[in-house]
Design a protein around this motif. Structure first.
Motif, PDB file in Angstrom:
ATOM      1  N   ILE A 193      -8.001  10.351  -0.394  1.00  0.00           N
ATOM      2  CA  ILE A 193      -7.214  11.191  -1.309  1.00  0.00           C
ATOM      3  C   ILE A 193      -6.057  11.836  -0.549  1.00  0.00           C
ATOM      4  N   LYS A 194      -6.311  12.267   0.671  1.00  0.00           N
ATOM      5  CA  LYS A 194      -5.261  12.915   1.477  1.00  0.00           C
ATOM      6  C   LYS A 194      -4.104  11.950   1.745  1.00  0.00           C
ATOM      7  N   VAL A 195      -4.437  10.691   2.096  1.00  0.00           N
ATOM      8  CA  VAL A 195      -3.382   9.708   2.376  1.00  0.00           C
ATOM      9  C   VAL A 195      -2.588   9.408   1.113  1.00  0.00           C
ATOM     10  N   ALA A 196      -3.303   9.206  -0.015  1.00  0.00           N
ATOM     11  CA  ALA A 196      -2.620   8.907  -1.279  1.00  0.00           C
ATOM     12  C   ALA A 196      -1.761  10.081  -1.726  1.00  0.00           C
ATOM     13  N   VAL A 212       7.744   4.962   2.389  1.00  0.00           N
ATOM     14  CA  VAL A 212       6.407   5.500   2.086  1.00  0.00           C
ATOM     15  C   VAL A 212       5.339   4.442   2.358  1.00  0.00           C
ATOM     16  N   TYR A 213       5.611   3.172   1.974  1.00  0.00           N
ATOM     17  CA  TYR A 213       4.652   2.091   2.216  1.00  0.00           C
ATOM     18  C   TYR A 213       4.333   1.958   3.699  1.00  0.00           C
ATOM     19  N   SER A 214       5.396   1.876   4.526  1.00  0.00           N
ATOM     20  CA  SER A 214       5.181   1.638   5.951  1.00  0.00           C
ATOM     21  C   SER A 214       4.406   2.784   6.594  1.00  0.00           C
ATOM     22  N   ARG A 215       4.719   4.017   6.224  1.00  0.00           N
ATOM     23  CA  ARG A 215       4.005   5.168   6.775  1.00  0.00           C
ATOM     24  C   ARG A 215       2.541   5.150   6.333  1.00  0.00           C
ATOM     25  N   MET A 216       2.309   4.837   5.059  1.00  0.00           N
ATOM     26  CA  MET A 216       0.946   4.840   4.516  1.00  0.00           C
ATOM     27  C   MET A 216       0.108   3.738   5.155  1.00  0.00           C
ATOM     28  N   ILE A 219      -1.023   4.707   8.638  1.00  0.00           N
ATOM     29  CA  ILE A 219      -2.147   5.661   8.604  1.00  0.00           C
ATOM     30  C   ILE A 219      -3.440   4.947   8.250  1.00  0.00           C
ATOM     31  N   CYS A 220      -3.391   4.045   7.238  1.00  0.00           N
ATOM     32  CA  CYS A 220      -4.601   3.320   6.817  1.00  0.00           C
ATOM     33  C   CYS A 220      -5.113   2.420   7.932  1.00  0.00           C
ATOM     34  N   ALA A 221      -4.201   1.799   8.677  1.00  0.00           N
ATOM     35  CA  ALA A 221      -4.619   0.938   9.796  1.00  0.00           C
ATOM     36  C   ALA A 221      -5.337   1.750  10.858  1.00  0.00           C
ATOM     37  N   ARG A 222      -4.818   2.945  11.171  1.00  0.00           N
ATOM     38  CA  ARG A 222      -5.484   3.805  12.162  1.00  0.00           C
ATOM     39  C   ARG A 222      -6.841   4.280  11.655  1.00  0.00           C
TER      40      ARG A 222
END
Length: 227
Positions: A193-196, A212-216, A219-222
């Motif tokens: 929820i925090k990432v979204a 926004v896509y690249s940043r998100m 974060i999801c990969a990490r």
């Protein structure tokens, strides 16, 4: 004394609106006195708990159409009673003697609340099966005050063409997002929820979707590497 007490009976498939109106709300004090008498022979007392979920006007018709799909998992899986009070326009839930899980009532209330907020029933059922799922709600004005065409363009950036941006955020963060006018609701785990939410806030503040896509995704990969 028994004639004055209206017992809690769930709304069955065959009952119409008139049957729902005839059902009166039973007071908790009366129910507890009955439980005391019934449990005195058993030696144990189980307290009956209640929850009420308000239904807004625009969600009343969908609730009627999907009532059985909501009613079945609550009564069969969670072992809770559920009925619709047509006078107060609230869904009423309570525990029964067959309720085993102490959190079953709150999970059932969250499940009904998720449907009222606009989530699909299949997504809401996850709230009954998993413990670490939550629903977060906020508005566009909580992030930035926008009016007129600026607000319309902001909602368009969040949804994307044909819902593409919203679907991309959902798939990347494993969440479900509902955009209702200026209200945004997110269903998922705390971290997701925090990432979204951060991604949606970036879109509201005017960031282009590509950034926004690249940043998100970073974060999801990490997050995936961490787990």
């Amino acid at each position: 004394e028994e004639e004055d007490t209206v017992r809690f009976t769930p709304l069955n498939k065959g009952e119409g609106e008139g049957g729902g109106e005839r059902m009166n709300v039973e007071t908790q004090e009366t129910q507890e006195t009955e439980d005391k008498g019934a449990s005195s022979s058993k030696g144990t007392k189980r307290k009956i708990e209640y929850r009420k979920v308000s239904v807004p006007q625009h969600r009343f018709t969908p609730l009627k159409e999907k009532w059985l799909e909501l009613y079945t998992p609550v009564t069969e899986q969670m072992k809770c009673d559920m009925r619709m009070n047509l006078k107060t326009r609230k869904v009423e839930l309570r525990t029964t003697d067959k309720t085993e899980d102490s959190s079953a009532l709150q999970k059932s209330a969250d499940f009904v609340q998720a449907f009222v907020l606009g989530f699909d029933i299949n997504d809401g059922i996850a709230l009954l099966r998993l413990d670490d799922l939550y629903v977060e709600c906020f508005e566009v004005k909580d992030v930035k005050t926008l009016k007129g065409e600026h607000l319309s363009r902001c909602i368009g950036r969040i949804a994307g063409k044909g819902g593409k941006t919203r679907f991309t955020i959902e798939n990347a963060t494993r969440t479900r997002i509902v955009v209702a006018d200026t209200h945004i609701r997110i269903l998922g785990s705390f971290q997701n929820i925090k990432v979204a939410r951060d991604a949606i806030c970036g879109l509201i503040l005017g960031s282009p979707p590509g950034k926004v896509y690249s940043r998100m995704r970073g974060i999801c990969a990490r997050m995936n590497d961490k787990f």
